[in-house]
Design an enzyme around this catalytic site. Sequence first.
Site, mmCIF file in Angstrom:
data_model
loop_
_atom_site.group_PDB
_atom_site.id
_atom_site.type_symbol
_atom_site.label_atom_id
_atom_site.label_comp_id
_atom_site.label_asym_id
_atom_site.label_seq_id
_atom_site.Cartn_x
_atom_site.Cartn_y
_atom_site.Cartn_z
ATOM 1 N N HIS A 165 40.391 35.812 43.595
ATOM 2 C CA HIS A 165 41.304 35.349 42.550
ATOM 3 C C HIS A 165 42.081 34.134 43.037
ATOM 4 O O HIS A 165 42.247 33.153 42.312
ATOM 5 C CB HIS A 165 42.239 36.501 42.161
ATOM 6 N N TYR A 188 39.931 44.900 34.484
ATOM 7 C CA TYR A 188 38.825 44.724 35.425
ATOM 8 C C TYR A 188 37.582 45.465 34.941
ATOM 9 O O TYR A 188 37.673 46.465 34.240
ATOM 10 C CB TYR A 188 39.203 45.265 36.807
ATOM 11 N N HIS A 199 39.675 40.830 43.204
ATOM 12 C CA HIS A 199 41.133 40.972 43.168
ATOM 13 C C HIS A 199 41.551 42.136 44.066
ATOM 14 O O HIS A 199 40.738 42.997 44.391
ATOM 15 C CB HIS A 199 41.606 41.338 41.750
#
Length: 150
Positions: free
Chosen positions: A128, A52, A23
């Site tokens: 992502h 995360y 990401h």
Amino acid sequence: MSNAILHSSQYQNYRRIDLIVIHCSATRSNRCFPLEAVIACHRARGFATIGYHYYVTRDGTVHAGRPLYQVGAHATGFNRHSIGICYEGGLDPDGNPADTRTPAQKDTLLKLLQRLKMDYPLADILGHRDLPNVAKACPCFEVCAEYQDL
């Protein structure tokens, strides 16, 4: 990069990992967005802490987020069997999606992914945006092409 942060093999028996998701923080390249800001942002969204497992700042420092034995909160529908890595940036100074990774971030991401692939050799590495039903530019580079040899 700390070995304590990267020593993920101790968590292999806690949950099956078949996906590593990259990401970006979707923040402008001319503004700092430190780990504390990510944590605050995620708490404001109702998360207990950062979603995360790793966060890589512009200087190439990798910060531990959620422990690997905990399910992340970074990719709806894919969290249970994935590891989430986010890098600071992803937008140019005007707020447009762009690959803003610094050389230090690129180096750190590569080393982190190499280590994780040693511990989870069957895990696929995706951005992502490469997941089904994701309408985002995150991250702002071709993850599959860049890391296809890992």
